[in-house]
Design a protein around this motif. Sequence first.
Motif: not given
Length: 54
Positions: A37-52
């Motif tokens: 769960v923590l790994t998935r959360w970290a990946c989603l945060v990173r992808w959102e920052r890159r998309a921004g």
Amino acid sequence: MGFLCGLLASLAFFAFFPGLPHVIDAGAIVVSLVVGVLTRWACLVRWERRAGRE
């Protein structure tokens, strides 16, 4: 989806090899779920920052 497939594959593996389940206890399963769960959360945060940025 990938996490669910991995979970099912690992449970199926230990179901077919009955001598190995003593290696995995309830605590190890809980820890692996939390890490997943923590790994998935970290990946989603990173992808959102890159998309921004783009």
